[in-house]
Design a protein around this motif. Structure first.
Motif, PDB file in Angstrom:
ATOM      1  N   LEU A  16      21.225 156.646  39.710  1.00 37.64           N
ATOM      2  CA  LEU A  16      22.029 155.473  39.737  1.00 37.64           C
ATOM      3  C   LEU A  16      22.822 154.848  38.592  1.00 37.64           C
ATOM      4  O   LEU A  16      23.599 154.348  38.647  1.00 37.64           O
ATOM      5  CB  LEU A  16      20.912 154.075  40.197  1.00 37.64           C
ATOM      6  N   ILE A  17      22.361 155.505  37.404  1.00 38.27           N
ATOM      7  CA  ILE A  17      22.852 155.020  36.013  1.00 38.27           C
ATOM      8  C   ILE A  17      24.269 155.550  35.991  1.00 38.27           C
ATOM      9  O   ILE A  17      24.940 155.198  35.164  1.00 38.27           O
ATOM     10  CB  ILE A  17      21.978 155.416  35.046  1.00 38.27           C
ATOM     11  N   ARG A  18      24.596 156.720  36.637  1.00 42.48           N
ATOM     12  CA  ARG A  18      25.843 157.021  36.620  1.00 42.48           C
ATOM     13  C   ARG A  18      27.078 156.076  37.196  1.00 42.48           C
ATOM     14  O   ARG A  18      28.147 156.081  37.076  1.00 42.48           O
ATOM     15  CB  ARG A  18      26.254 158.556  37.522  1.00 42.48           C
ATOM     16  N   PHE A  19      26.374 155.129  37.766  1.00 41.03           N
ATOM     17  CA  PHE A  19      27.494 153.829  37.987  1.00 41.03           C
ATOM     18  C   PHE A  19      27.616 152.838  37.248  1.00 41.03           C
ATOM     19  O   PHE A  19      28.154 151.838  37.521  1.00 41.03           O
ATOM     20  CB  PHE A  19      27.013 153.350  39.529  1.00 41.03           C
ATOM     21  N   ILE A  20      27.560 153.062  35.948  1.00 35.36           N
ATOM     22  CA  ILE A  20      27.895 152.058  34.824  1.00 35.36           C
ATOM     23  C   ILE A  20      29.004 152.871  34.205  1.00 35.36           C
ATOM     24  O   ILE A  20      28.726 154.171  33.743  1.00 35.36           O
ATOM     25  CB  ILE A  20      26.877 151.410  34.038  1.00 35.36           C
ATOM     26  N   ASP A  24      29.861 149.787  29.317  1.00 32.64           N
ATOM     27  CA  ASP A  24      28.277 149.547  29.642  1.00 32.64           C
ATOM     28  C   ASP A  24      27.293 150.385  29.013  1.00 32.64           C
ATOM     29  O   ASP A  24      26.241 150.285  28.891  1.00 32.64           O
ATOM     30  CB  ASP A  24      28.302 148.941  31.133  1.00 32.64           C
ATOM     31  N   LEU A  60      33.306 156.557  36.146  1.00 26.91           N
ATOM     32  CA  LEU A  60      32.499 155.762  36.947  1.00 26.91           C
ATOM     33  C   LEU A  60      31.983 156.692  37.844  1.00 26.91           C
ATOM     34  O   LEU A  60      32.919 157.082  38.640  1.00 26.91           O
ATOM     35  CB  LEU A  60      32.965 154.392  37.334  1.00 26.91           C
ATOM     36  N   PRO A  91      17.212 153.515  30.203  1.00 29.34           N
ATOM     37  CA  PRO A  91      17.092 153.036  31.506  1.00 29.34           C
ATOM     38  C   PRO A  91      16.722 154.256  32.440  1.00 29.34           C
ATOM     39  O   PRO A  91      17.149 155.448  31.867  1.00 29.34           O
ATOM     40  CB  PRO A  91      18.296 152.432  32.137  1.00 29.34           C
ATOM     41  N   GLU A  92      16.334 154.371  33.441  1.00 25.95           N
ATOM     42  CA  GLU A  92      15.895 155.584  34.607  1.00 25.95           C
ATOM     43  C   GLU A  92      17.329 156.335  34.615  1.00 25.95           C
ATOM     44  O   GLU A  92      18.405 155.857  34.783  1.00 25.95           O
ATOM     45  CB  GLU A  92      15.649 154.492  35.774  1.00 25.95           C
ATOM     46  N   LYS A 186      35.915 159.921  46.948  1.00 31.75           N
ATOM     47  CA  LYS A 186      34.797 158.954  46.594  1.00 31.75           C
ATOM     48  C   LYS A 186      33.370 159.302  46.704  1.00 31.75           C
ATOM     49  O   LYS A 186      32.528 159.033  45.752  1.00 31.75           O
ATOM     50  CB  LYS A 186      35.069 157.587  46.932  1.00 31.75           C
ATOM     51  N   LYS A 187      33.352 160.231  47.454  1.00 32.66           N
ATOM     52  CA  LYS A 187      31.731 160.448  47.919  1.00 32.66           C
ATOM     53  C   LYS A 187      31.304 161.766  47.167  1.00 32.66           C
ATOM     54  O   LYS A 187      30.213 161.846  47.338  1.00 32.66           O
ATOM     55  CB  LYS A 187      31.645 160.690  49.506  1.00 32.66           C
TER      56      LYS A 187
END
Lengths: 199, 577
Positions: A16-20, A24, A60, A91-92, A186-187
């Protein structure tokens, strides 16, 4: 405060952290470094910032095996200890791969990067090897893509140069290669695999 | 939700960082093993909601208990909403990504009236019927608290239970009652919950109206239910729930350590509802605050401490606290900020002490330029002292001053509006190069204030005044949206008949009404006329002192008689009743 040590921290970004985004990510590492109690150096002026430099922005949503930051410290810290205490605060999904000491006066590694390698998987797409090879040829001729490997069945490895040639983003390259639209691309999960440095 | 589905959704939205749920200090408890599952929601965008301290206090209280867990959800951005509706994916919690309908209790914070449509929207994207009457045992209990619960009536159709006042003890009592009585049926459970201090269950009350539209009475529908609900008040000196604040992974409105130094306010400004809602004034122990700062910084890595309260310079130990914090953290480049300043030397000296690094603007809420009107507002400001403080500030290198004024105040005349121009000119004369950012807002009469009976000035006249100020003020002028202020006035003093309008407007597409770019006054106007309800009745009408007000049965600690006395003093002989 004079820096007396400089370290290169290489880390991966997964899940999930790839989405910052880039800024950030920087702030996230800075707050982690403060929680870890690292002896940080600050810039002068009204708005002091932690002295550090980062690898070029990662788009992002991209994963990476090779992000790095160069961090200045005002006390000497053993690299293993630094790795342990900083990792605990991240973070994770942000995984420190290595911490190396580098010369305090060395130039930022950022300036020496001449290319970056990426990978994405073909999972979920129908691929026709013949068509792919044709499109690959076009891409290599017309853009800053330096090399591309689609020999395996599972995905595409490619290298983008920092200078020269028509600038194309990783997503544009994938769109052209697979002939898909903006929403489909995007996917796709991209991973930055490697930096190529000037000698 | 499976991971592939989640990452696909996140890949398609503009700001996926809002929905990750892996912030530092976020709590991920075992779903299956936890008895009571509570979802806490700030019904607006993540960037705004993450800065709310109340929600965070409750998050920690619930998660410290073995029998319950708390997760969060904010209002999804319009892009995510579109995807969720298209793909028929129900809205999910940030931490465990469970559909929000799987929780036992969902608690919303009601910070401002213009977030009401977002609550309906969150429920709807989460597959939960918006009406209390359409929900049953299989649905979560929908609860709400926060400042707007001092007049909960406009949301009475949608919320099972309101917590009026401080939530720290109420949430614990709700959890315990819920555990004991969860299987006795929803209606009986609500009866039990209604016995908790500060809890108001709107479905247990019914309202009747007179022919002229005013309320005839609001009464409990059964015995055993109190005629009026008193707000909950806690002793804040005892608890310290600020030790492990959430650290967002993306930029939000405030990424900093907020320390509540006091609750309540020592001032009695007549326009201010917070004064009543957070009454009485309670102080945090100064030594505990130092301790909380130490723990908070260690656990967050923030580089700024904000000392927060309704009027931080009035905290009795403020000088001591500021000096201690600065001394302790100067070397770590941690700055201290204060949430509200008075325009005087004392404030300036405090700010000069903490400003050693950042030199942003000084902010003063003057409210009015007129001495007489500030008297009406019961907010006295010594203008000479203010001017000399600003003059000192200029010499000390401050270059930006932000000023806040209100227009449409009770008894306001055109001369009073002119005084805003006069006072700004006086400030400008101190130093012509001083930058002034001036914000003009429209007065909104609020319940539980001495102005709860007055009518809001009409839009046309407010626009004229704002136009005059925009033309004549020497500075950068920002005027609030007048139509938003009108709606705020309608809902602040609304009754439960307005539920129909909120629902209608939401169905027409209204959400994020607080955001200028999303606010659709045309749709709101349509919703009011479709439901045959007049905005003027609620916003502009002067109430008789004897009229039964929609919040008459909600006791926030300051009595109607007290407000009436202040109101009469202000209005002189103009007041009836």
């Amino acid at each position: 405060m004079e820096a007396i040590q400089k370290v290169k921290i290489t880390y991966g970004k997964y899940g999930l952290i790839r989405f910052i985004g880039h800024l950030d990510t920087m702030d996230t590492i800075f707050t982690a470094a403060r929680r870890a109690g690292l002896p940080l150096c600050y810039t002068e002026g009204f708005n002091p910032r932690i002295k550090a430099s980062f690898s070029p922005p990662l788009s992002l949503g991209f994963s990476s095996d090779v992000e790095f930051m160069e961090l200045f410290l005002n006390e000497t810290v053993a690299v293993d200890k630094l790795k342990g205490s900083l990792q605990k605060e991240l973070p994770e999904g942000m995984i420190i791969k290595s911490v190396e000491e580098i010369a305090v006066k060395s130039k930022s590694l950022n300036n020496a990067i001449e290319a970056a390698g990426y990978r994405f998987s073909f999972e979920g797409f129908n691929v026709d090897k013949g068509l792919l090879n044709e499109r690959k040829k076009k891409l290599l001729e017309a853009s800053s893509v330096l090399s591309m490997d689609i020999s395996g069945d599972s995905g595409c490895d490619f290298v983008i140069g920092m200078g020269g040639g028509k600038k194309m983003s990783s997503r544009e390259i994938a769109r052209n290669l697979l002939d898909i639209d903006e929403d489909e691309v995007k996917k796709i999960e991209f991973t930055r695999k490697k930096f190529f440095f000037k000698l | 939700m499976n991971e592939k589905k989640l990452t696909n959704i996140l890949s398609m939205v503009e700001k996926p960082g809002r929905y990750l749920g892996i912030e530092i200090n976020s709590v991920h408890k075992e779903w299956e093993k936890t008895d009571v599952k509570i979802l806490l929601s700030y019904p607006d965008l993540y960037e705004l909601g993450m800065s709310n301290q109340g929600l965070e206090i409750l998050y920690n209280i619930v998660n410290e208990r073995n029998d319950s867990l708390a997760e969060r959800v904010y209002a999804p951005g319009l892009d995510l909403e579109k995807i969720l509706r298209r793909e028929k994916v129900p809205l999910f919690s940030l931490e465990s990504k469970h559909p929000i309908e799987d929780f036992d209790i969902i608690g919303f914070t009601l910070q401002y009236e213009l977030s009401f449509t977002n609550i309906l929207n969150i429920l709807d994207i989460g597959n939960i019927p918006v009406h209390v009457s359409d929900r049953d045992e299989k649905h979560p209990l929908i609860i709400a608290g926060g400042p707007c619960s001092c007049n909960p009536e406009p949301m009475a159709d949608f919320i099972d239970l309101f917590v009026v006042g401080d939530g720290e003890e109420a949430i614990v009592n709700i959890i315990e009652t819920y555990r004991r009585s969860r299987s006795i049926g929803r209606d009986k459970l609500l009866m039990k919950l209604a016995g908790i201090d500060g809890v108001y269950v709107p479905s247990l009350y019914s309202a009747r109206y007179n022919a002229n539209g005013a309320i005839r009475d609001i009464k409990p529908v059964t015995k055993d239910i109190p005629d009026a609900v008193s707000k909950a008040t806690v002793d804040i000196s005892k608890n310290n729930y600020q030790a492990k604040p959430l650290v967002p992974l993306i930029n939000t409105v405030h990424n900093r350590l907020t320390l509540e130094i006091q609750r309540g306010c020592s001032n009695n400004c007549a326009f201010c509802q917070a004064r009543t809602y957070y009454y009485p004034l309670r102080l945090k122990d100064k030594k505990e605050l130092i301790d909380a700062a130490e723990k908070g910084l260690k656990n967050t890595g923030f580089d700024e401490i904000s000392l927060s309260s309704l009027s931080s310079v009035d905290y009795p130990h403020i000088e001591w606290l500021v000096s201690e914090l600065i001394q302790k953290y100067r070397d770590k480049r941690i700055s201290v900020s204060l949430s509200s300043l008075r325009p005087d030397r004392f404030s300036l000296e405090l700010v000069n002490r903490i400003r050693q690094t950042r030199k942003t603007g000084l902010t003063f809420a003057l409210e009015s330029g007129s001495v007489r009107l500030r008297g009406v507002l019961n907010k006295s400001i010594d203008e000479d002292r203010m001017l000399s403080a600003i003059s000192d500030a200029c010499k000390e290198g401050w270059k930006l001053i932000k000023l806040y004024f209100m227009i449409g105040l009770p008894t306001e005349q055109d001369e009073d509006v002119q005084t805003i121009v006069d006072v700004v000119n006086k400030i400008k004369r101190i130093n012509n190069r001083l930058n002034l950012n001036i914000t003009i807002s429209h007065f909104v009469p609020k319940p539980h204030t001495p102005f709860q009976w007055v009518g809001q000035e009409n839009i046309g006249s407010l626009k004229k005044k704002a136009g005059f100020l925009s033309r004549n003020l020497r500075g950068k002028v920002k005027v609030h949206n007048v139509e938003s202020s009108l709606l705020e006035a309608v809902f602040a003093r609304g009754d439960r008949r307005l539920g129909r309008v909120i629902e209608e407007a939401w169905r027409q597409g209204c959400r994020f009404d607080q955001w200028r770019e999303h606010f659709r006054f045309d749709l709101w106007k349509k919703a009011f006329s479709a439901q045959n309800i007049s905005m003027e009745f609620y916003a502009a009408r002067i109430r008789d002192a004897g009229e039964i007000l929609p919040w008459e049965h909600i006791d926030c600690g300051i009595s109607k008689a007290t407000f009436l006395k202040e109101y009469r003093k202000i209005n002189g002989s103009n007041t009836e009743g």
